[in-house]
Scaffold this motif. Structure first.
Motif, mmCIF file in Angstrom:
data_model
loop_
_atom_site.group_PDB
_atom_site.id
_atom_site.type_symbol
_atom_site.label_atom_id
_atom_site.label_comp_id
_atom_site.label_asym_id
_atom_site.label_seq_id
_atom_site.Cartn_x
_atom_site.Cartn_y
_atom_site.Cartn_z
ATOM 1 N N PRO A 329 -2.817 32.225 90.784
ATOM 2 C CA PRO A 329 -1.441 31.961 90.338
ATOM 3 C C PRO A 329 -1.005 30.516 90.539
ATOM 4 N N GLN A 330 -1.844 29.692 91.149
ATOM 5 C CA GLN A 330 -1.514 28.273 91.315
ATOM 6 C C GLN A 330 -1.758 27.552 89.987
ATOM 7 N N ARG A 331 -0.910 27.887 89.034
ATOM 8 C CA ARG A 331 -0.997 27.329 87.683
ATOM 9 C C ARG A 331 0.420 27.148 87.162
ATOM 10 N N PHE A 332 0.577 26.249 86.215
ATOM 11 C CA PHE A 332 1.913 25.812 85.824
ATOM 12 C C PHE A 332 2.055 25.790 84.307
ATOM 13 N N LEU A 333 3.247 26.135 83.856
ATOM 14 C CA LEU A 333 3.646 26.008 82.459
ATOM 15 C C LEU A 333 4.780 24.993 82.417
ATOM 16 N N LEU A 334 4.540 23.897 81.697
ATOM 17 C CA LEU A 334 5.514 22.811 81.586
ATOM 18 C C LEU A 334 5.995 22.719 80.149
ATOM 19 N N ALA A 335 7.282 22.509 79.956
ATOM 20 C CA ALA A 335 7.812 22.552 78.592
ATOM 21 C C ALA A 335 9.049 21.683 78.437
ATOM 22 N N SER A 336 9.192 21.147 77.241
ATOM 23 C CA SER A 336 10.431 20.460 76.898
ATOM 24 C C SER A 336 11.597 21.445 76.979
ATOM 25 N N GLU A 337 12.776 20.915 77.237
ATOM 26 C CA GLU A 337 13.929 21.749 77.579
ATOM 27 C C GLU A 337 14.188 22.865 76.568
ATOM 28 N N GLY A 338 14.190 22.576 75.297
ATOM 29 C CA GLY A 338 14.554 23.569 74.301
ATOM 30 C C GLY A 338 13.541 24.679 74.113
ATOM 31 N N LEU A 339 12.350 24.527 74.674
ATOM 32 C CA LEU A 339 11.303 25.528 74.496
ATOM 33 C C LEU A 339 11.277 26.575 75.600
ATOM 34 N N PHE A 347 5.462 34.430 78.331
ATOM 35 C CA PHE A 347 4.583 34.392 79.502
ATOM 36 C C PHE A 347 5.113 35.239 80.656
ATOM 37 N N SER A 348 6.035 36.142 80.386
ATOM 38 C CA SER A 348 6.757 36.854 81.448
ATOM 39 C C SER A 348 5.861 37.720 82.326
ATOM 40 N N LYS A 349 4.691 38.113 81.839
ATOM 41 C CA LYS A 349 3.809 38.991 82.610
ATOM 42 C C LYS A 349 2.654 38.239 83.284
ATOM 43 N N LEU A 350 2.665 36.920 83.218
ATOM 44 C CA LEU A 350 1.543 36.129 83.734
ATOM 45 C C LEU A 350 1.975 35.362 84.981
ATOM 46 N N SER A 351 1.419 35.727 86.129
ATOM 47 C CA SER A 351 1.791 35.101 87.395
ATOM 48 C C SER A 351 1.534 33.607 87.345
ATOM 49 N N GLY A 352 2.454 32.841 87.902
ATOM 50 C CA GLY A 352 2.344 31.399 87.932
ATOM 51 C C GLY A 352 2.815 30.718 86.672
ATOM 52 N N LEU A 353 2.800 31.423 85.541
ATOM 53 C CA LEU A 353 3.206 30.851 84.258
ATOM 54 C C LEU A 353 4.539 31.398 83.773
ATOM 55 N N ARG A 354 5.033 32.428 84.434
ATOM 56 C CA ARG A 354 6.227 33.104 83.914
ATOM 57 C C ARG A 354 7.509 32.305 84.142
ATOM 58 N N ALA A 355 7.439 31.252 84.953
ATOM 59 C CA ALA A 355 8.625 30.431 85.215
ATOM 60 C C ALA A 355 8.328 29.000 84.800
ATOM 61 N N PRO A 356 8.565 28.652 83.528
ATOM 62 C CA PRO A 356 8.234 27.296 83.054
ATOM 63 C C PRO A 356 9.064 26.227 83.773
ATOM 64 N N TYR A 357 8.407 25.088 83.999
ATOM 65 C CA TYR A 357 9.085 23.916 84.547
ATOM 66 C C TYR A 357 9.457 22.986 83.391
ATOM 67 N N GLU A 358 10.639 22.419 83.485
ATOM 68 C CA GLU A 358 11.069 21.513 82.435
ATOM 69 C C GLU A 358 10.347 20.175 82.555
ATOM 70 N N LEU A 359 9.801 19.719 81.439
ATOM 71 C CA LEU A 359 9.041 18.471 81.407
ATOM 72 C C LEU A 359 9.960 17.260 81.479
ATOM 73 N N ASP A 360 9.475 16.221 82.179
ATOM 74 C CA ASP A 360 10.132 14.919 82.110
ATOM 75 C C ASP A 360 9.061 13.838 82.215
ATOM 76 N N ASN A 361 9.479 12.594 82.303
ATOM 77 C CA ASN A 361 8.539 11.476 82.284
ATOM 78 C C ASN A 361 7.678 11.369 83.526
ATOM 79 N N THR A 362 7.962 12.158 84.554
ATOM 80 C CA THR A 362 7.182 12.071 85.792
ATOM 81 C C THR A 362 6.051 13.094 85.833
ATOM 82 N N ALA A 363 5.892 13.909 84.801
ATOM 83 C CA ALA A 363 4.886 14.965 84.814
ATOM 84 C C ALA A 363 3.480 14.382 84.949
ATOM 85 N N ALA A 364 2.611 15.121 85.644
ATOM 86 C CA ALA A 364 1.244 14.675 85.887
ATOM 87 C C ALA A 364 0.336 15.047 84.718
ATOM 88 N N GLY A 365 -0.868 14.465 84.732
ATOM 89 C CA GLY A 365 -1.905 14.831 83.779
ATOM 90 C C GLY A 365 -1.621 14.351 82.371
#
Length: 419
Positions: A329-339, A347-365
């Motif tokens: 579950p140490q995995r991340f879903l990153l998304a622009s605000e409107g998405l 992704f509601s049934k997938l652990s670690g991905l069900r809570a998207p983080y809002e993307l900004d200019n500091t995102a890694a990778g």
């Protein structure tokens, strides 16, 4: 069975999923593993790029490529001799060699700030904090390297303490070494004699010899014509080792989407790109974005398939690792605000991905690099599983059963985001 410095219990059996899709994913993972080491511009990376290009062409894409220069090093000898022990070390890119006869110096432990005053003219043994390490530019690593060099260390050994006891190679900038002295990775599972010798004030010999230079690596991309703004899908394909848990989910998902995207894109043009140069701080992605990517105003959506988002989870207990039949579950879903609302549902049934983080200019990778180039409808998946950047990241680390639900969630998302 021993994995790194830990003893693993017997693996559990895989649960059944949709058999046709799982079987294709497993077959593609086996093909990927057969390419071997995926370092940028090497034989495995080149074979993988050719394979991806062939698959894209078979799916109806017009194929292109973009070449760029990357450093390389092939070790002929990389060891630390301490008393009667000879221990393997992993030269850290960009590699600085200590000379034909190696380097002999006392060992000095660097664990706390108080140790800095004792690092002059020693081989500094940097006892990194426990983590899933991945990059030299992480502050808890880079600051220690700089402090050791400023204190006068003759060489630096990074002990990459983490879940497996394995040596973990670290992503690095391609232009220059992180220090002017040799830097090597030392696996925690073999570091005991080094710490004991350092405590006694003993000396050691660091021997690193090999061939080095620069070579060409290639980004491979495919294009399907259409009308309107472009749908872009990207994934990195290179890495330090075989990288099956790290690279496998992204690459095999990418190949599956190559077949399904024409139906989901609604007549839009589709651009798919598999980049090399990942281990040099996303160099291939940066090269593509600078010279080949479409203008941000002409992109409808950019999906990035990053590292390790469907890799195996493990129980850690009493110095053992036991494989679990579920993804880490140490995995991340990153998304622009409107998405975010659409992705939360898909992704509601997938652990670690069900809570998207809002993307900004500091995102890694790579996904952060994409956003910083001005693209404002982006979502990406990434993770760092326990064997991330380990030489033992092999076929045990993922399978179609873990990957298929993520691909299904991506496809459901695209149906909503591409009306």
């Amino acid at each position: 069975m021993t994995i790194g410095g830990l003893t693993a219990m017997s693996p559990v059996s895989f649960a059944e999923g949709p058999k046709d899709m799982n079987a294709q994913f497993d077959a593609d993972l086996s093909s990927l593993a057969a390419f071997g080491i995926l370092r940028s511009g090497g034989a495995g990376d080149e074979a993988c790029g050719n394979w991806i290009g062939q698959r894209l062409e078979k799916a109806g894409f017009k194929i292109g490529e973009q070449a760029f220069s990357v450093p390389w090093f092939k070790a002929e000898q990389a060891v630390l001799s301490v008393g009667e022990a000879t221990l393997p070390v992993w030269p850290q890119a960009v590699v600085t060699q200590p000379g034909p006869n190696g380097l002999v110096a006392p060992l000095g432990i660097y664990s706390t700030d108080d140790d800095r005053s004792r690092l002059a003219d020693v081989i500094a043994v940097v006892d990194l904090p426990y983590a899933r390490h991945s990059s030299l530019k992480q502050p808890n690593i880079l600051n220690r390297i700089r402090a050791a060099e400023e204190a006068g260390a003759k060489a630096i050994l990074l002990v990459t303490n983490g879940p497996t006891g394995d040596p973990l190679m670290l992503n690095a900038h391609a232009e220059t070494p992180a220090a002017q002295v040799p830097i090597c990775i030392l696996g925690p599972s073999v570091a005991g004699p080094v710490f004991e010798a350092a405590a006694r004030g003993d000396s050691a010999r660091l021997m690193v010899r090999g061939q080095s230079g620069h070579r060409l690596a290639r980004n491979i991309f495919g294009w399907r014509d259409g009308t309107g703004p472009v749908l872009v899908v990207s994934t990195p394909r290179s890495g330090w080792f075989t990288c099956i848990g790290e690279r496998g989910p992204g690459i095999v998902s990418f190949l599956q989407l190559a077949d399904s995207l024409p139906r989901l894109a609604g007549g839009r043009p589709v651009l798919m790109v598999a980049t090399s140069g990942h281990e040099y701080e996303n160099l291939g992605a940066a090269e593509f974005l600078s010279a080949k990517a479409p203008d941000p105003q002409g992109v409808e959506l950019w999906l990035h398939l990053g590292a390790g988002f469907a890799a195996r989870n493990w129980h850690e207990a009493a110095g053992t690792l036991a494989p679990l039949d579920s993804p880490d579950p140490q995995r991340f879903l990153l998304a622009s605000e409107g998405l975010v609302p659409v992705l939360q549902q898909a992704f509601s049934k997938l652990s670690g991905l069900r809570a998207p983080y809002e993307l900004d200019n500091t995102a890694a990778g790579e996904v952060g690099t994409i956003v910083r180039h001005g693209y404002n409808r982006v979502f990406g998946l990434l993770g760092a599983h326990r064997f991330h950047h380990s030489p033992n990241d092999d076929l045990r680390m993922t399978n179609g059963h873990f990957i298929a639900p993520v691909v299904a969630a991506i496809q459901n998302s695209l149906k909503e985001l591409l009306p």
